[in-house]
Write a protein that holds these residues in place. Structure first.
Motif, PDB file in Angstrom:
ATOM      1  N   ASP A  15       0.832  -1.208   0.000  1.00 30.85           N
ATOM      2  CA  ASP A  15       0.000   0.000   0.000  1.00 30.85           C
ATOM      3  C   ASP A  15       0.867   1.258   0.000  1.00 30.85           C
ATOM      4  N   ALA A  16       1.919   1.273   0.796  1.00 26.94           N
ATOM      5  CA  ALA A  16       2.831   2.421   0.839  1.00 26.94           C
ATOM      6  C   ALA A  16       3.537   2.590  -0.503  1.00 26.94           C
ATOM      7  N   LEU A  17       3.947   1.485  -1.108  1.00 26.40           N
ATOM      8  CA  LEU A  17       4.594   1.536  -2.416  1.00 26.40           C
ATOM      9  C   LEU A  17       3.644   2.103  -3.463  1.00 26.40           C
ATOM     10  N   ASN A  18       2.393   1.668  -3.450  1.00 24.55           N
ATOM     11  CA  ASN A  18       1.405   2.196  -4.395  1.00 24.55           C
ATOM     12  C   ASN A  18       1.220   3.697  -4.197  1.00 24.55           C
ATOM     13  N   ASN A  19       1.246   4.148  -2.945  1.00 28.12           N
ATOM     14  CA  ASN A  19       1.109   5.563  -2.618  1.00 28.12           C
ATOM     15  C   ASN A  19       2.233   6.374  -3.270  1.00 28.12           C
ATOM     16  N   ILE A  20       3.474   5.907  -3.129  1.00 25.38           N
ATOM     17  CA  ILE A  20       4.617   6.609  -3.734  1.00 25.38           C
ATOM     18  C   ILE A  20       4.560   6.530  -5.257  1.00 25.38           C
ATOM     19  N   GLN A  21       4.142   5.391  -5.805  1.00 21.97           N
ATOM     20  CA  GLN A  21       4.021   5.250  -7.259  1.00 21.97           C
ATOM     21  C   GLN A  21       3.126   6.338  -7.832  1.00 21.97           C
ATOM     22  N   VAL A  22       1.984   6.532  -7.196  1.00 20.41           N
ATOM     23  CA  VAL A  22       1.032   7.537  -7.665  1.00 20.41           C
ATOM     24  C   VAL A  22       1.649   8.930  -7.578  1.00 20.41           C
ATOM     25  N   ARG A  98       8.663  18.299  -0.457  1.00 20.26           N
ATOM     26  CA  ARG A  98       7.661  19.333  -0.164  1.00 20.26           C
ATOM     27  C   ARG A  98       6.298  18.741   0.188  1.00 20.26           C
ATOM     28  N   GLN A  99       6.122  17.456  -0.018  1.00 23.38           N
ATOM     29  CA  GLN A  99       4.852  16.820   0.326  1.00 23.38           C
ATOM     30  C   GLN A  99       4.840  16.587   1.839  1.00 23.38           C
ATOM     31  N   THR A 100       3.936  17.250   2.504  1.00 24.57           N
ATOM     32  CA  THR A 100       3.984  17.342   3.963  1.00 24.57           C
ATOM     33  C   THR A 100       3.524  16.094   4.703  1.00 24.57           C
ATOM     34  N   ASP A 101       2.923  15.145   4.019  1.00 22.40           N
ATOM     35  CA  ASP A 101       2.439  13.964   4.737  1.00 22.40           C
ATOM     36  C   ASP A 101       3.380  12.774   4.638  1.00 22.40           C
ATOM     37  N   ILE A 102       4.540  12.941   4.006  1.00 20.52           N
ATOM     38  CA  ILE A 102       5.566  11.902   4.031  1.00 20.52           C
ATOM     39  C   ILE A 102       6.777  12.464   4.763  1.00 20.52           C
ATOM     40  N   VAL A 103       7.533  11.588   5.397  1.00 27.12           N
ATOM     41  CA  VAL A 103       8.677  12.032   6.189  1.00 27.12           C
ATOM     42  C   VAL A 103       9.945  11.326   5.709  1.00 27.12           C
ATOM     43  N   VAL A 104      11.053  12.037   5.788  1.00 27.98           N
ATOM     44  CA  VAL A 104      12.342  11.449   5.437  1.00 27.98           C
ATOM     45  C   VAL A 104      12.850  10.666   6.635  1.00 27.98           C
ATOM     46  N   VAL A 128       5.847   6.579   4.653  1.00 31.16           N
ATOM     47  CA  VAL A 128       4.645   6.854   3.864  1.00 31.16           C
ATOM     48  C   VAL A 128       3.420   6.462   4.683  1.00 31.16           C
ATOM     49  N   PRO A 129       2.437   7.347   4.802  1.00 35.16           N
ATOM     50  CA  PRO A 129       1.263   7.016   5.603  1.00 35.16           C
ATOM     51  C   PRO A 129       0.394   5.966   4.920  1.00 35.16           C
ATOM     52  N   THR A 133      -8.549   0.751   8.763  1.00 36.69           N
ATOM     53  CA  THR A 133      -9.797   1.005   9.480  1.00 36.69           C
ATOM     54  C   THR A 133      -9.557   1.393  10.941  1.00 36.69           C
ATOM     55  N   ASP A 134      -8.411   0.971  11.483  1.00 37.24           N
ATOM     56  CA  ASP A 134      -8.140   1.274  12.884  1.00 37.24           C
ATOM     57  C   ASP A 134      -7.067   2.350  13.081  1.00 37.24           C
ATOM     58  N   GLY A 135      -6.760   3.115  12.032  1.00 41.15           N
ATOM     59  CA  GLY A 135      -5.821   4.213  12.189  1.00 41.15           C
ATOM     60  C   GLY A 135      -4.809   4.310  11.061  1.00 41.15           C
ATOM     61  N   MET A 136      -3.763   5.079  11.303  1.00 42.11           N
ATOM     62  CA  MET A 136      -2.722   5.328  10.311  1.00 42.11           C
ATOM     63  C   MET A 136      -1.378   4.928  10.897  1.00 42.11           C
ATOM     64  N   GLU A 137      -0.517   4.406  10.010  1.00 43.79           N
ATOM     65  CA  GLU A 137       0.841   4.045  10.403  1.00 43.79           C
ATOM     66  C   GLU A 137       1.755   4.356   9.224  1.00 43.79           C
ATOM     67  N   TYR A 138       2.967   4.790   9.537  1.00 46.06           N
ATOM     68  CA  TYR A 138       3.955   5.041   8.487  1.00 46.06           C
ATOM     69  C   TYR A 138       4.724   3.759   8.173  1.00 46.06           C
ATOM     70  N   PHE A 139       4.959   3.538   6.871  1.00 45.48           N
ATOM     71  CA  PHE A 139       5.771   2.409   6.426  1.00 45.48           C
ATOM     72  C   PHE A 139       6.864   2.939   5.517  1.00 45.48           C
ATOM     73  N   PRO A 140       8.092   2.402   5.650  1.00 42.80           N
ATOM     74  CA  PRO A 140       9.197   2.901   4.835  1.00 42.80           C
ATOM     75  C   PRO A 140       9.136   2.400   3.393  1.00 42.80           C
TER      76      PRO A 140
END
Length: 194
Positions: A15-22, A98-104, A128-129, A133-140
């Motif tokens: 899911d995180a990979l798909n997010n970055i792909q987009v 510059r994308q504020t919802d991802i972190v280095v 990457v966020p 259904t039960d919240g958000m978590e960052y994945f590298p």
């Protein structure tokens, strides 16, 4: 790690990979609309297979478990962005930062500071966020950015030296090839107008 554990474990990384792909695709298309040019030649994606995760953990002296994979590995999901020129690499990095919802999480500039064997690339791991259904978590997700020349060098070095048996015989030659490709790349980039 069982196959069932792996499949459950890998899903949020996918899911995180798909997010970055987009994100990368949108940036490339937007750049095309505004600048009439594409900075990206092509993009490759991958998720580490179960065996690869286990082997990397064992190589690092860790037990091959889901918990240790989550704790120790930042390259389970990866994207390789192949650009035309070095300035395109730094441009894409700047746009992603510059994308504020991802972190280095971490980064290594092997363009400015090549590895001793001549390897050049820019590696940056983003958190990457991923929303569930039960919240958000960052994945590298590890993003590697290279020019076409850097990718040629890395692919051939990997095939001949890293995976092959001729590492010692051709290592010095690959350093020379890297220097020649860098010079060619800089000369070609010089043809661009700002």
């Amino acid at each position: 790690m069982t196959e069932e554990e792996y499949l459950s474990f890998i899903q949020p990384y996918e899911d995180a990979l798909n997010n970055i792909q987009v994100r990368v695709d949108v940036l490339n298309k937007d750049y095309r609309r505004k600048k009439l040019n594409y900075p990206i030649h092509h993009v490759q994606y991958r998720l580490k297979q179960k065996e690869s995760i286990e082997n990397k953990l064992i190589k690092n002296g860790k037990a091959p478990t889901v918990d240790l994979a989550r704790e120790c590995l930042t390259d389970i999901a990866g994207i390789r962005v192949i650009c035309y020129f070095i300035r395109d690499i730094y441009g894409i990095i700047g746009l992603l930062r510059r994308q504020t919802d991802i972190v280095v999480i971490k980064e290594s500039d092997y363009i400015e500071n090549p590895k001793p064997n001549g390897y050049r690339s820019y590696h940056i791991v983003f958190g990457v966020p991923v929303y569930h259904t039960d919240g958000m978590e960052y994945f590298p997700v590890e993003v590697q950015l290279r020019t076409m020349a850097m990718d040629l060098w890395a692919s051939m070095e990997h095939r001949i030296c890293y995976k092959g048996e001729k590492k010692a015989e051709v290592a010095a030659e690959f350093i020379n090839y890297g220097a020649a490709l860098k010079q060619m790349e800089e000369e070609m980039e010089g043809f661009l107008s700002d």
